[in-house]
Design a protein around this motif. Structure first.
Motif, PDB file in Angstrom:
ATOM      1  N   ARG A 113       0.819  -1.208   0.000  1.00 31.87           N
ATOM      2  CA  ARG A 113       0.000   0.000   0.000  1.00 31.87           C
ATOM      3  C   ARG A 113       0.853   1.258   0.000  1.00 31.87           C
ATOM      4  O   ARG A 113       0.405   2.317  -0.466  1.00 31.87           O
ATOM      5  CB  ARG A 113      -0.918  -0.011   1.224  1.00 31.87           C
ATOM      6  CG  ARG A 113      -2.058   0.989   1.123  1.00 31.87           C
ATOM      7  CD  ARG A 113      -3.050   0.847   2.238  1.00 31.87           C
ATOM      8  NE  ARG A 113      -4.155   1.776   2.073  1.00 31.87           N
ATOM      9  CZ  ARG A 113      -5.083   1.987   2.981  1.00 31.87           C
ATOM     10  NH1 ARG A 113      -5.066   1.315   4.124  1.00 31.87           N
ATOM     11  NH2 ARG A 113      -6.053   2.857   2.753  1.00 31.87           N
ATOM     12  N   ASP A 124      -9.014   1.262  -0.475  1.00 25.67           N
ATOM     13  CA  ASP A 124     -10.114   1.752   0.361  1.00 25.67           C
ATOM     14  C   ASP A 124     -11.137   2.556  -0.429  1.00 25.67           C
ATOM     15  O   ASP A 124     -12.242   2.813   0.059  1.00 25.67           O
ATOM     16  CB  ASP A 124      -9.562   2.597   1.518  1.00 25.67           C
ATOM     17  CG  ASP A 124      -8.763   3.793   1.030  1.00 25.67           C
ATOM     18  OD1 ASP A 124      -7.942   3.629   0.101  1.00 25.67           O
ATOM     19  OD2 ASP A 124      -8.938   4.898   1.580  1.00 25.67           O
ATOM     20  N   ARG A 182     -15.682  -5.451   1.889  1.00 24.59           N
ATOM     21  CA  ARG A 182     -14.473  -4.952   2.553  1.00 24.59           C
ATOM     22  C   ARG A 182     -14.470  -5.364   4.020  1.00 24.59           C
ATOM     23  O   ARG A 182     -15.491  -5.249   4.706  1.00 24.59           O
ATOM     24  CB  ARG A 182     -14.366  -3.427   2.464  1.00 24.59           C
ATOM     25  CG  ARG A 182     -13.101  -2.848   3.106  1.00 24.59           C
ATOM     26  CD  ARG A 182     -13.122  -1.327   3.202  1.00 24.59           C
ATOM     27  NE  ARG A 182     -13.255  -0.705   1.893  1.00 24.59           N
ATOM     28  CZ  ARG A 182     -14.312  -0.014   1.497  1.00 24.59           C
ATOM     29  NH1 ARG A 182     -15.348   0.155   2.310  1.00 24.59           N
ATOM     30  NH2 ARG A 182     -14.362   0.518   0.289  1.00 24.59           N
ATOM     31  N   ILE A 184     -11.691  -5.271   7.617  1.00 26.04           N
ATOM     32  CA  ILE A 184     -10.410  -4.948   8.246  1.00 26.04           C
ATOM     33  C   ILE A 184     -10.164  -6.025   9.292  1.00 26.04           C
ATOM     34  O   ILE A 184     -10.997  -6.222  10.196  1.00 26.04           O
ATOM     35  CB  ILE A 184     -10.424  -3.554   8.903  1.00 26.04           C
ATOM     36  CG1 ILE A 184     -10.838  -2.479   7.887  1.00 26.04           C
ATOM     37  CG2 ILE A 184      -9.055  -3.245   9.492  1.00 26.04           C
ATOM     38  CD1 ILE A 184      -9.927  -2.361   6.690  1.00 26.04           C
ATOM     39  N   CYS A 218      -1.846  -3.813   3.600  1.00 22.57           N
ATOM     40  CA  CYS A 218      -1.703  -3.320   4.973  1.00 22.57           C
ATOM     41  C   CYS A 218      -2.706  -2.213   5.257  1.00 22.57           C
ATOM     42  O   CYS A 218      -3.144  -1.488   4.359  1.00 22.57           O
ATOM     43  CB  CYS A 218      -0.284  -2.802   5.208  1.00 22.57           C
ATOM     44  SG  CYS A 218       0.972  -4.097   5.187  1.00 22.57           S
ATOM     45  N   HIS A 219      -3.061  -2.061   6.519  1.00 27.30           N
ATOM     46  CA  HIS A 219      -4.008  -1.041   6.951  1.00 27.30           C
ATOM     47  C   HIS A 219      -3.673  -0.628   8.379  1.00 27.30           C
ATOM     48  O   HIS A 219      -3.337  -1.483   9.201  1.00 27.30           O
ATOM     49  CB  HIS A 219      -5.444  -1.578   6.877  1.00 27.30           C
ATOM     50  CG  HIS A 219      -6.475  -0.581   7.287  1.00 27.30           C
ATOM     51  ND1 HIS A 219      -6.908   0.421   6.460  1.00 27.30           N
ATOM     52  CD2 HIS A 219      -7.139  -0.410   8.460  1.00 27.30           C
ATOM     53  CE1 HIS A 219      -7.808   1.150   7.080  1.00 27.30           C
ATOM     54  NE2 HIS A 219      -7.972   0.668   8.297  1.00 27.30           N
ATOM     55  N   PRO A 220      -3.784   0.677   8.694  1.00 19.78           N
ATOM     56  CA  PRO A 220      -3.973   1.796   7.761  1.00 19.78           C
ATOM     57  C   PRO A 220      -2.686   2.100   7.003  1.00 19.78           C
ATOM     58  O   PRO A 220      -1.702   1.373   7.152  1.00 19.78           O
ATOM     59  CB  PRO A 220      -4.361   2.937   8.700  1.00 19.78           C
ATOM     60  CG  PRO A 220      -3.664   2.610   9.984  1.00 19.78           C
ATOM     61  CD  PRO A 220      -3.689   1.114  10.097  1.00 19.78           C
ATOM     62  N   GLN A 221      -2.710   3.163   6.201  1.00 16.15           N
ATOM     63  CA  GLN A 221      -1.506   3.529   5.484  1.00 16.15           C
ATOM     64  C   GLN A 221      -0.364   3.777   6.468  1.00 16.15           C
ATOM     65  O   GLN A 221      -0.569   4.278   7.565  1.00 16.15           O
ATOM     66  CB  GLN A 221      -1.730   4.788   4.643  1.00 16.15           C
ATOM     67  CG  GLN A 221      -2.560   4.556   3.385  1.00 16.15           C
ATOM     68  CD  GLN A 221      -2.729   5.817   2.581  1.00 16.15           C
ATOM     69  OE1 GLN A 221      -3.044   6.866   3.133  1.00 16.15           O
ATOM     70  NE2 GLN A 221      -2.540   5.719   1.273  1.00 16.15           N
ATOM     71  N   ARG A 227      -4.947  -5.589   8.362  1.00 15.65           N
ATOM     72  CA  ARG A 227      -5.000  -5.864   6.946  1.00 15.65           C
ATOM     73  C   ARG A 227      -6.366  -5.429   6.400  1.00 15.65           C
ATOM     74  O   ARG A 227      -7.397  -5.680   7.027  1.00 15.65           O
ATOM     75  CB  ARG A 227      -4.811  -7.368   6.662  1.00 15.65           C
ATOM     76  CG  ARG A 227      -3.458  -7.900   7.063  1.00 15.65           C
ATOM     77  CD  ARG A 227      -2.340  -7.431   6.155  1.00 15.65           C
ATOM     78  NE  ARG A 227      -1.071  -8.030   6.529  1.00 15.65           N
ATOM     79  CZ  ARG A 227      -0.221  -7.503   7.405  1.00 15.65           C
ATOM     80  NH1 ARG A 227      -0.526  -6.358   8.009  1.00 15.65           N
ATOM     81  NH2 ARG A 227       0.920  -8.099   7.678  1.00 15.65           N
ATOM     82  N   MET A 228      -6.334  -4.797   5.230  1.00 15.71           N
ATOM     83  CA  MET A 228      -7.573  -4.505   4.513  1.00 15.71           C
ATOM     84  C   MET A 228      -7.817  -5.630   3.516  1.00 15.71           C
ATOM     85  O   MET A 228      -6.924  -6.015   2.758  1.00 15.71           O
ATOM     86  CB  MET A 228      -7.501  -3.169   3.768  1.00 15.71           C
ATOM     87  CG  MET A 228      -8.765  -2.856   2.975  1.00 15.71           C
ATOM     88  SD  MET A 228      -8.626  -1.324   2.030  1.00 15.71           S
ATOM     89  CE  MET A 228      -8.496  -0.142   3.378  1.00 15.71           C
TER      90      MET A 228
END
Length: 256
Positions: A113, A124, A182, A184, A218-221, A227-228
């Motif tokens: 990401r 996203d 979606r 998370i 990966c999440h968030p940036q 993980r997203m």
């Protein structure tokens, strides 16, 4: 003297951090772009041979391409076999052992990401029914993002009226109750790319499994604490025709 020394140390550390961020955001993107160009050229060469050989994916090498029309007509990356650091430095990588494009089960693809080309930086922004196109040696497979968890109730009266949603609906049955557009999750949820996401391998026979594409990043940036997960379902397969292009496909599926 102590205060001045501490200040100089902090300034030096700040410069080091800025240099590292610059390296991650710009240098690794430039390096990955070069690797991506090389992988794309190698994939074209390989496809010329595979039209006769029909060989399967080779560890570490590109075997397909991914396009997301809503990210722009020029957005596209090769997909490498494997999700180790070397593969993901080139572009998105296929979870070895997960389904192949078009097959029943779950075709799992991971991507960075931030840095390394950042192919999945904007996942996203995907909405339900957005197209994700996978190109192989002989076909284009069109997947569309599944309904989001807050869209499932009343789907038939709401988002489903969009023409792009004609072949998209919430997955039915208890086995797919956790599979939505979606999610998370924590990094240890490797079962997001299981044949039936989040379920044991034997929950459904292969012939009864939906044909899914799952993208992970990966999440968030700038963090890897979560993980997203983007889940999509196969809606169309188009055999490649001589002279036909990805741009022609976009017109065919109403994404041009």
């Amino acid at each position: 003297m102590v205060v001045r020394t501490i200040g100089e140390i902090l300034i030096t550390l700040g410069i080091v951090v800025l240099l590292f961020v610059g390296y991650e955001l710009y240098v690794t993107n430039w390096m990955s772009a070069q690797l991506q160009r090389e992988a794309s050229a190698a994939l074209d060469d390989r496809w010329q041979q595979e039209r006769q050989l029909h060989a399967g994916p080779i560890d570490g090498e590109a075997f397909a391409r991914i396009y997301i029309p809503s990210f722009g007509a020029d957005w596209g990356f090769t997909i490498q076999e494997g999700t180790d650091a070397a593969a993901l430095e080139v572009g998105p990588g296929h979870y070895k052992g997960s389904a192949l494009p078009g097959e029943p089960g779950n075709f799992g693809v991971a991507g960075h990401r931030v840095g390394k080309g950042a192919p999945f930086n904007d996942l996203d922004l995907l909405n339900s029914c957005d197209a994700i196109v996978i190109e192989t040696v002989d076909s284009f497979f069109v997947y569309r993002v599944l309904p989001m968890s807050d869209e499932i109730d009343g789907w038939g009266q709401g988002r489903a009226r969009d023409p792009r949603c004609a072949d998209v609906e919430p997955l039915r049955g208890e086995a797919y109750s956790s599979t939505v557009g979606r999610r998370i999750v924590l990094p240890d949820r490797g079962d997001a790319v299981a044949p039936v996401p989040y379920r044991p391998a034997d929950v459904l026979p292969k012939a009864s499994q939906a044909s899914l594409l799952t993208l992970t990043t990966c999440h968030p940036q700038f963090s890897d604490r979560e993980r997203m997960i983007i889940h999509s379902v196969l809606t169309n397969q188009f055999k490649k025709q001589p002279g036909a292009s990805y741009e022609d496909l976009l017109r065919e599926i109403g994404e041009a």
